[in-house]
Design an enzyme around this catalytic site. Structure first.
Site, PDB file in Angstrom:
ATOM      1  N   ASP A   1       7.967   9.182   5.149  1.00 21.16           N
ATOM      2  CA  ASP A   1       6.875   8.304   5.572  1.00 21.16           C
ATOM      3  C   ASP A   1       5.592   9.129   5.650  1.00 21.16           C
ATOM      4  OD1 ASP A   1       5.043   6.699   6.923  1.00 21.16           O
ATOM      5  OD2 ASP A   1       6.558   5.800   8.220  1.00 21.16           O
TER       6      ASP A   1
ATOM      7  N   SER B   1       6.098  -1.065  12.533  1.00 17.38           N
ATOM      8  CA  SER B   1       5.005  -0.102  12.621  1.00 17.38           C
ATOM      9  C   SER B   1       4.323  -0.202  13.985  1.00 17.38           C
ATOM     10  CB  SER B   1       4.031  -0.340  11.467  1.00 17.38           C
ATOM     11  OG  SER B   1       3.126   0.722  11.344  1.00 17.38           O
TER      12      SER B   1
ATOM     13  N   HIS C   1       6.539   4.345   4.189  1.00 12.12           N
ATOM     14  CA  HIS C   1       6.162   3.577   5.374  1.00 12.12           C
ATOM     15  C   HIS C   1       6.319   2.094   5.075  1.00 12.12           C
ATOM     16  CE1 HIS C   1       4.218   3.020   9.274  1.00 12.12           C
ATOM     17  NE2 HIS C   1       3.578   1.997   8.726  1.00 12.12           N
TER      18      HIS C   1
END
Length: 438
Positions: A364, A229, A395
């Protein structure tokens, strides 16, 4: 007893009225209970329809979409990484919902999380900050026989104690990798700040200090760079900032990043896929992290953070407001736009020359599909880049399982290690061929 005929919606129903001493008792004929049963069936059907839509049950499973240039390396990787070409099959009942995958990652991380044993390291920085990372030695030898260290950068406000990090580290250790995990500055609950700044979206100083330490301490080790991320943005920016940062790096893997902070924050204000709600929840978490260091930030003389900034922080409901009132000031940016432009890897990622795997999920809810154009274009133009886009996974979820219960290891964990193993074997073969030809 009297009977009346009532017309309703083009049909005729019998209404029976029974007279008693106290007045009338009204009863309905047999048609109306049947109508009520129909309403119940319609309500049940509606609920089932909503469940099917929310859980995305009709969505078919499929292999990831792979974008790459046809090179000897990419052919080898796709041949030796079957998980990139086979179906990713999430848990049947809920795994096709990007929201549920994301929420489970956020709240639970992983199931049956192991507890790898490591050593916490403290690195003094030039500006007075103290970077920390956890070092985990390999369990057994790598298949190539080489000394290989994974340098790992977690997601926003995360550290080595998060469940998804612990699961990935334990699995990587057992595959023969030493692991070094950065603890974002200010993220650990029991470690005080020693300078008036915290981690930001794209500051690579702490990650660079950890990499330099690993290179100095283990002069024979080769590096595999992994970012999750926000960590994906940091590692790609770090590698692209200076060519020397890629020395001894075998490959890089970035998972679920958004590539451009400026464009990502614009999409975070939209209600599509509930991104505005996710934005609010992430902002609340960031506020807690920052406010846990309130006294330290206010007490330091050279701090750019004062009571005014903290008052705006209390009122903030989005990451953009927090970034504008607090985060950009840690590094003296004049505007929010400048902060996002300078901190994004989108201006550096094209300078990476080592093998690079970019992994994202189409469902996501945090990363708008328009942001993936950066990764797609990069993979179409650069021979070292492979872009893998799954249909499901949310995600940082990528849970696998049969029907209801997920497995401890996720598809993401296994793909990263499979890819890095393939690159390690490729580089080993290349070095052997060069030695034999000399």
């Amino acid at each position: 007893m009297k009977y009346f005929l009532l017309a309703a919606s083009g049909s005729t129903h019998t209404y029976k009225m029974t007279t008693t001493e106290g007045g009338y008792v009204h009863t309905f004929g047999p048609e109306l209970p049947a109508m009520f049963d129909g309403v119940k069936l319609a309500a049940v059907a509606t609920i089932l329809y909503i469940i099917v839509r929310c859980l995305n049950l009709k969505s078919p499973t499929a292999p990831p979409e792979i974008i790459y240039q046809d090179t000897l390396l990419s052919r080898y990787l796709l041949k030796t990484c079957p998980m990139l070409t086979k179906e990713y099959i999430p848990p049947l009942l809920w795994g096709k919902s990007g929201h549920i995958q994301t929420v489970l990652y956020g709240k639970m991380g992983r199931v049956k999380t192991p507890t790898p044993c490591g050593v916490r390291m403290f690195l003094p920085m030039q500006d007075g900050a103290t970077a920390t990372f956890d070092l985990f030695e390999a369990i057994g030898a790598h298949t190539t026989g080489d000394d290989i260290t994974m340098v790992i950068c977690p997601g926003i406000g995360n550290h080595s104690e998060k469940n998804y990090i612990r699961t990935f580290v334990d699995y990587s250790q057992r595959q023969g990798y030493r692991c070094a995990v950065l603890n974002h500055l200010g993220a650990l609950p029991n470690v005080e700040l020693t300078s008036p700044r915290m981690f930001t979206y794209g500051c690579t100083w702490e990650f660079g200090a950890m990499v330099d330490y690993i290179k100095r301490t283990f002069p024979q080790t080769l590096l595999v760079v992994v970012g999750f991320s926000l960590g994906g943005n940091i590692v790609c920016k770090f590698l692209g900032e200076n060519q020397s940062n890629q020395d001894r790096v075998l490959c890089c893997v970035s998972v679920c990043q958004g590539y451009s902070a400026l464009r990502a924050q614009e999409t975070f204000l939209q209600w599509d896929q509930c991104r505005r709600l996710y934005n609010f929840m992430l902002a609340e978490n960031m506020k807690k992290i920052i406010l846990s260091h309130r006294d330290s930030l206010l007490a330091m003389q050279c701090s750019n953070i004062g009571d005014g900034e903290l008052n705006r922080l209390y009122a903030a409901t989005s990451l953009m407001q927090i970034d504008d009132s607090i985060m950009r000031k840690f590094h003296g940016y004049d505007s929010l736009r400048e902060y996002y432009e300078k901190e994004s890897c989108v201006h550096y990622i094209h300078k990476i020359t080592v093998p690079l795997l970019l992994l994202n999920s189409l469902d996501d809810p945090l990363v708008h599909p328009s942001l993936l154009a950066v990764a797609r274009t990069l993979a179409e133009k650069m021979p070292n880049v492979v872009f893998a886009l799954t249909q499901h996974g949310g995600h940082m979820g990528f849970f696998e399982g049969a029907v209801l219960f997920p497995q401890p290891l996720t598809w993401m964990d296994k793909v990263i290690v499979e890819y890095t193993n393939a690159v390690c074997r490729w580089e080993k073969k290349q070095s052997v061929c060069q030695s034999s030809s000399e």
